[in-house]
Design a protein around this motif. Structure first.
Motif, mmCIF file in Angstrom:
data_model
loop_
_atom_site.group_PDB
_atom_site.id
_atom_site.type_symbol
_atom_site.label_atom_id
_atom_site.label_comp_id
_atom_site.label_asym_id
_atom_site.label_seq_id
_atom_site.Cartn_x
_atom_site.Cartn_y
_atom_site.Cartn_z
ATOM 1 N N ASP A 9 32.968 37.339 27.871
ATOM 2 C CA ASP A 9 33.727 38.146 28.830
ATOM 3 C C ASP A 9 35.226 38.029 28.583
ATOM 4 O OD1 ASP A 9 31.414 38.998 30.014
ATOM 5 O OD2 ASP A 9 31.478 37.534 31.647
ATOM 6 N N GLY A 12 36.081 39.795 25.389
ATOM 7 C CA GLY A 12 35.992 41.231 25.624
ATOM 8 C C GLY A 12 37.203 41.756 26.381
ATOM 9 N N LEU A 13 37.691 40.973 27.324
ATOM 10 C CA LEU A 13 38.862 41.376 28.097
ATOM 11 C C LEU A 13 40.086 41.538 27.196
ATOM 12 C CD1 LEU A 13 39.961 41.860 30.997
ATOM 13 C CD2 LEU A 13 40.535 39.423 31.059
ATOM 14 N N ALA A 16 39.210 44.580 24.163
ATOM 15 C CA ALA A 16 38.758 45.929 24.489
ATOM 16 C C ALA A 16 39.716 46.967 23.928
ATOM 17 C CB ALA A 16 38.626 46.090 26.003
ATOM 18 N N LEU A 104 47.784 42.303 31.529
ATOM 19 C CA LEU A 104 46.373 42.484 31.889
ATOM 20 C C LEU A 104 46.160 42.839 33.366
ATOM 21 C CD1 LEU A 104 44.844 39.465 29.932
ATOM 22 C CD2 LEU A 104 44.430 41.885 29.469
ATOM 23 N N VAL A 107 43.695 45.444 35.075
ATOM 24 C CA VAL A 107 42.270 45.137 35.224
ATOM 25 C C VAL A 107 41.940 44.890 36.684
ATOM 26 C CG1 VAL A 107 40.492 43.436 34.672
ATOM 27 C CG2 VAL A 107 42.068 44.217 32.892
ATOM 28 N N GLY A 111 39.323 47.500 36.986
ATOM 29 C CA GLY A 111 38.243 46.832 36.285
ATOM 30 C C GLY A 111 37.011 46.613 37.137
ATOM 31 N N SER A 112 35.935 46.287 36.450
ATOM 32 C CA SER A 112 34.694 45.949 37.142
ATOM 33 C C SER A 112 34.806 44.542 37.703
ATOM 34 C CB SER A 112 33.525 46.027 36.156
ATOM 35 O OG SER A 112 33.686 45.036 35.135
ATOM 36 N N ASP A 114 33.003 42.003 36.903
ATOM 37 C CA ASP A 114 32.949 41.045 35.793
ATOM 38 C C ASP A 114 34.307 40.942 35.094
ATOM 39 O OD1 ASP A 114 30.314 40.478 36.270
ATOM 40 O OD2 ASP A 114 29.537 41.926 34.803
ATOM 41 N N GLU A 115 34.987 42.059 34.943
ATOM 42 C CA GLU A 115 36.305 42.033 34.290
ATOM 43 C C GLU A 115 37.330 41.299 35.144
ATOM 44 O OE1 GLU A 115 36.431 46.061 31.520
ATOM 45 O OE2 GLU A 115 36.827 46.240 33.674
ATOM 46 N N ALA A 118 36.673 37.699 34.802
ATOM 47 C CA ALA A 118 37.157 37.257 33.493
ATOM 48 C C ALA A 118 38.685 37.108 33.513
ATOM 49 C CB ALA A 118 36.731 38.252 32.418
ATOM 50 N N TYR A 119 39.352 38.022 34.206
ATOM 51 C CA TYR A 119 40.823 37.942 34.308
ATOM 52 C C TYR A 119 41.234 36.644 35.004
ATOM 53 C CZ TYR A 119 45.584 38.825 35.845
ATOM 54 O OH TYR A 119 46.927 38.708 36.087
#
Length: 283
Positions: A9, A12-13, A16, A104, A107, A111-112, A114-115, A118-119
């Motif tokens: 995650d 991916g953050l 992306a 970032l 996000v 973002g979702s 999950d994102e 992750a942030y």
């Protein structure tokens, strides 16, 4: 240890849209530093750091002290040392890390779940990296200040060769243990280098003498005597003389003179130099 899916995650953050993210990071830091670091240099520093961070997270790095973060720490150490030498402040140095969080931030809005999670995890990692950067910066600044202080001690304690076999150490300002140690080392080395047997310690520029300063001077004189040199202390003002008497400091066996000129005359006589006075008009 970060779980594999958590590491994925985080990676991916960051990846992306890695090209735009890295460019935005460089632009954000450049704006904060007001162009005081060249764009090419800044681009190189942050892209290397970006790639190392992504790789460390891919390998499951949990925090700044993780083994996987070794390359990131090395790059941050180099960056922090460079900023310290260039005269940047701690906050200007740490912004190189914290600006990535700012880049970032979108996000959090789009973002979702999950994102966003992750942030938050990545923000904690970046906080640790930012603190590491400040610690390294502070250590480097301390080293620079210490080195500069040592250089000032060297510059403020010259040893002057007045005549063959006669050297002098003119002291100006406050004497403390560190400076007196430098005085002793430079005086003894000069005695060896010049083969001098007469040394003058001139304290005309020393504003005050207390028990500690007097003890330092005495130790220096004793050390010079062990090297086979005779020492004379010059520049003792009436105020310093009164202080020495009031403190009960013993200068037994040590020759003192009111001025450097008087001390030089004595040293020359000891060296066997004949001095002839010339009156005006005579050649």
């Amino acid at each position: 240890m970060v779980k594999r899916d958590s590491a994925a995650d985080l990676v991916g953050l960051l990846t992306a849209d890695d090209r735009n993210l890295a460019e935005s990071w460089v632009a954000e830091v450049s704006k904060s530093l007001s162009g005081r670091v060249g764009r090419a240099e800044l681009d190189r520093e942050l892209r290397e750091l970006y790639e190392a961070l992504v790789e460390a997270l891919r390998q499951g790095a949990a925090d700044v002290h993780s083994e996987q973060m070794s390359e990131v720490r090395a790059l941050l150490t180099e960056l922090s040392r460079n900023r310290a030498r260039q005269g940047f402040s701690p906050s200007e140095t740490a912004i190189s890390v914290f600006a990535l969080k700012r880049v970032l931030e979108p996000v959090l809005e789009n973002g979702s779940v999950d994102e966003i999670r992750a942030y938050v995890r990545l923000a904690r990692v970046l906080d640790g990296l930012g603190l590491f950067t400040i610690e390294t910066y502070t250590q480097t600044r301390d080293e620079l200040i210490t080195a500069q202080a040592e250089q000032l001690l060297e510059l403020s304690t010259p040893v002057v060769r007045l005549w063959d076999g006669v050297i002098a150490v003119p002291l100006v300002g406050t004497l403390d243990s560190a400076r007196t140690q430098v005085v002793m080392e430079k005086l003894l080395q000069a005695l060896v280098d010049t083969g001098s047997e007469q040394a003058i310690i001139d304290i005309t520029g020393v504003p005050a003498v207390d028990t500690q300063v007097a003890q330092h001077l005495l130790k220096t004189i004793v050390a010079a005597r062990l090297m086979g040199a005779e020492c004379t202390v010059s520049g003792i003002s009436p105020q310093i003389a009164q202080t020495i008497v009031a403190l009960g400091i013993e200068f037994d066996g040590i020759v003192t003179k009111a001025s450097l000129a008087d001390a030089l005359k004595l040293a020359l006589r000891r060296s066997g130099v004949d001095m002839v006075a010339h009156t005006g008009g005579q050649r």
